[in-house]
Design a protein around this motif. Structure first.
Motif: not given
Length: 280
Positions: A183-194
């Motif tokens: 769940s925490v890893m979703i944050i940097p995943t979304y940030s990098y794609f954005e």
């Protein structure tokens, strides 16, 4: 008789026991794990190929390699092993496309899978082995013929793998931990794609500005290259974090399913104990 069949027989003649009769000759391979099959290079590197000689007592395997062009086995002996039928406690056959599988479950709990391909290999007798061997083994096993064979304790088999088997409470804690990390890893995943998308948009706007003002081309060229590079790197990082997140979620699901099964087993055992105490 082809040279390849003769080569295989020459390498086992000294090992044949009295009363042991050669029934099948062919070419087998040991398939790799499912996740490796996605990568053809890794699969080709990890596949193990064998001259297969089936007797009335065992399956003898001569490790070899294949030619890069035709895929035929080489006249090469990298070691001889065998599957003793007297140690087989379960046998299953399978079929997928043009290959047929044989699953041998041994007394020590190991499962050995060997595949036969339908194409006619250079080993004489392979087609006959492909058509009849799995069915022959299944019939012999069901009729109890293997159980009557003399036992040979010197058979070498792989040691059973140690399975990860913590207590149900530990499995539950591990499942929760993996899920929270995912769940925490979703944050940097979304940030990098954005960030990748934003950098791509900036590079596109800079390119349009460069087309409108050709005199500023030298100024904008470096900016465009920089933003495109940032978009690519951020996109790669996003994919990396996404793969890690999916892997963590998959691990959480697997351990959660294992915990659920163990929890149900404990509950059923507890109910049996309570019912036994009431009766006594």
């Amino acid at each position: 008789m082809t040279n390849l069949k003769q080569f295989a027989l020459d390498n086992i003649n000294n090992e044949l026991r009295s009363g042991e009769e050669v029934l099948f000759t062919g070419f087998m391979y040991k398939e790799v794990a499912k996740w490796m099959r996605i990568f053809n290079v890794l699969r080709a590197y990890k596949l193990k190929h064998y001259f297969a000689v089936g007797t009335n007592q065992r399956l003898i395997l001569i490790r070899t390699k294949i030619t890069s062009m035709k895929g035929d086995p080489k006249e090469l002996n990298l070691g001889v092993s065998s599957i003793e039928y007297c140690h087989v406690v379960d046998f299953k056959k399978g079929k997928w496309l043009n290959s047929r599988q044989s699953y041998f479950t041994m007394r020590d709990g190991t499962v050995r899978r060997l595949d036969l391909l339908g194409r006619a290999y250079a080993v004489f007798g392979h087609e006959e082995m492909y058509e009849t061997y799995p069915g022959w083994v299944e019939k012999q096993f069901q009729e109890g013929v293997f159980a009557k064979l003399p036992h040979f304790t010197q058979m070498k088999t792989a040691k059973p793998k140690k399975k990860f088997n913590p207590a149900p409470k530990g499995l539950f804690a591990l499942t929760i931990a993996l899920f929270l990390i995912a769940s925490v890893m979703i944050i940097p995943t979304y940030s990098y794609f954005e960030a990748s998308s934003r950098a791509s948009n900036i590079a596109e706007s800079q390119t349009q500005a460069m087309e409108r003002y050709p005199e500023m081309r030298e100024v904008y060229e470096d900016d465009v290259e920089e933003w495109e590079s940032k978009s690519t790197s951020d996109g790669l990082f996003g994919i990396l974090f996404l793969l890690i997140t999916v892997g963590l979620l998959g691990g959480a699901g697997k351990f959660g399913h294992t915990w659920y099964k163990k929890h149900q087993e404990i509950e059923s055992m507890t109910k049996e104990e309570k019912s036994y105490r009431k009766v006594s």
